[in-house]
Scaffold this active site. Structure first.
Site, short mmCIF file in Angstrom:
data_model
loop_
_atom_site.label_atom_id
_atom_site.label_comp_id
_atom_site.label_asym_id
_atom_site.label_seq_id
_atom_site.Cartn_x
_atom_site.Cartn_y
_atom_site.Cartn_z
N HIS A 6 46.82 29.41 41.00
CA HIS A 6 46.72 28.68 39.73
C HIS A 6 45.49 29.11 38.95
O HIS A 6 44.61 29.78 39.48
CB HIS A 6 46.70 27.16 39.97
CG HIS A 6 45.44 26.66 40.62
ND1 HIS A 6 45.27 26.62 41.97
CD2 HIS A 6 44.30 26.18 40.08
CE1 HIS A 6 44.08 26.13 42.26
NE2 HIS A 6 43.45 25.86 41.13
N GLU A 55 46.51 24.66 36.10
CA GLU A 55 45.95 23.36 36.48
C GLU A 55 45.29 22.76 35.25
O GLU A 55 44.32 23.30 34.73
CB GLU A 55 44.91 23.53 37.58
CG GLU A 55 44.15 22.27 37.91
CD GLU A 55 42.98 22.52 38.84
OE1 GLU A 55 42.09 21.66 38.86
OE2 GLU A 55 42.95 23.56 39.53
N HIS A 74 42.00 34.97 28.18
CA HIS A 74 43.32 34.40 27.91
C HIS A 74 44.18 34.50 29.17
O HIS A 74 43.83 35.20 30.12
CB HIS A 74 44.00 35.11 26.74
CG HIS A 74 44.26 36.55 27.01
ND1 HIS A 74 43.33 37.53 26.75
CD2 HIS A 74 45.33 37.20 27.55
CE1 HIS A 74 43.82 38.71 27.10
NE2 HIS A 74 45.04 38.53 27.59
N GLU A 116 48.66 34.75 25.94
CA GLU A 116 49.31 35.97 25.44
C GLU A 116 50.77 35.98 25.87
O GLU A 116 51.09 35.73 27.02
CB GLU A 116 48.60 37.20 26.01
CG GLU A 116 49.20 38.52 25.55
CD GLU A 116 48.46 39.71 26.12
OE1 GLU A 116 48.82 40.83 25.73
OE2 GLU A 116 47.56 39.54 26.96
#
Length: 121
Positions: A6, A55, A74, A116
Site C-alpha cells: 500500500h 491507505e 505521484h 497519473e
C-alpha cells in the site's frame, strides 16, 4: 519475496476522499483500522484487480491542509481503456495536467495528491 502492499495519503475529509476515489477510479474500502480513542482512522481502498491499496489516513484533530512539498511525487495507475477514463475524468473536472508527449495525464484528489493515469501497453 517482497511485494508492494500500500501507499499512504493523509486526508482531511475522509468521506469526501472515499467518494472521490470511488467515483474517479472505482476504488472501494478493502479493510479498515480505527484507534480505540477515535484519534485516527485508516481505510485501505482498492479494487479486485490487484492486492495493492491506497491507505487513506484520517487524523481526527487535524484541521490544516497537509504540506505536499513541491508536488513532485505521484501515484501511477494503469487503465485498459485510457480514452474512456480520460473522458470520464474530463467530465468530472479533475484533470490537473496532461502530458501529450508521454501519452499520460494526471488527476488531483481533494487533498492535492496527483494520480497519473497511464494507458496499458
Amino acid at each position: 519475496m517482497l511485494r508492494m502492499d500500500h501507499y499512504n495519503f493523509n486526508v482531511l475529509d475522509l468521506e469526501k476522499s472515499l467518494e472521490f476515489y470511488k467515483n474517479a477510479l472505482g476504488f472501494v474500502p478493502k479493510r479498515e483500522m480505527k484507534a480505540e480513542d477515535g484519534s485516527f482512522r485508516l481505510v485501505f481502498i482498492g479494487n479486485d484487480d490487484t492486492p495493492f491499496c491506497i491507505e487513506l489516513t484520517h487524523l481526527r484533530d487535524r484541521k490544516e491542509p497537509y504540506n505536499l512539498g513541491e508536488g513532485e511525487f505521484h501515484l501511477g495507475i494503469v487503465t485498459d481503456d485510457f480514452e474512456a477514463m480520460h473522458a470520464k475524468h474530463k467530465d468530472m473536472g479533475i484533470i490537473c495536467f496532461e502530458n501529450e508527449m508521454l501519452g499520460v495525464y494526471f488527476i488531483e484528489d481533494p487533498d492535492g495528491y496527483w494520480i497519473e493515469i497511464i494507458p496499458a501497453k
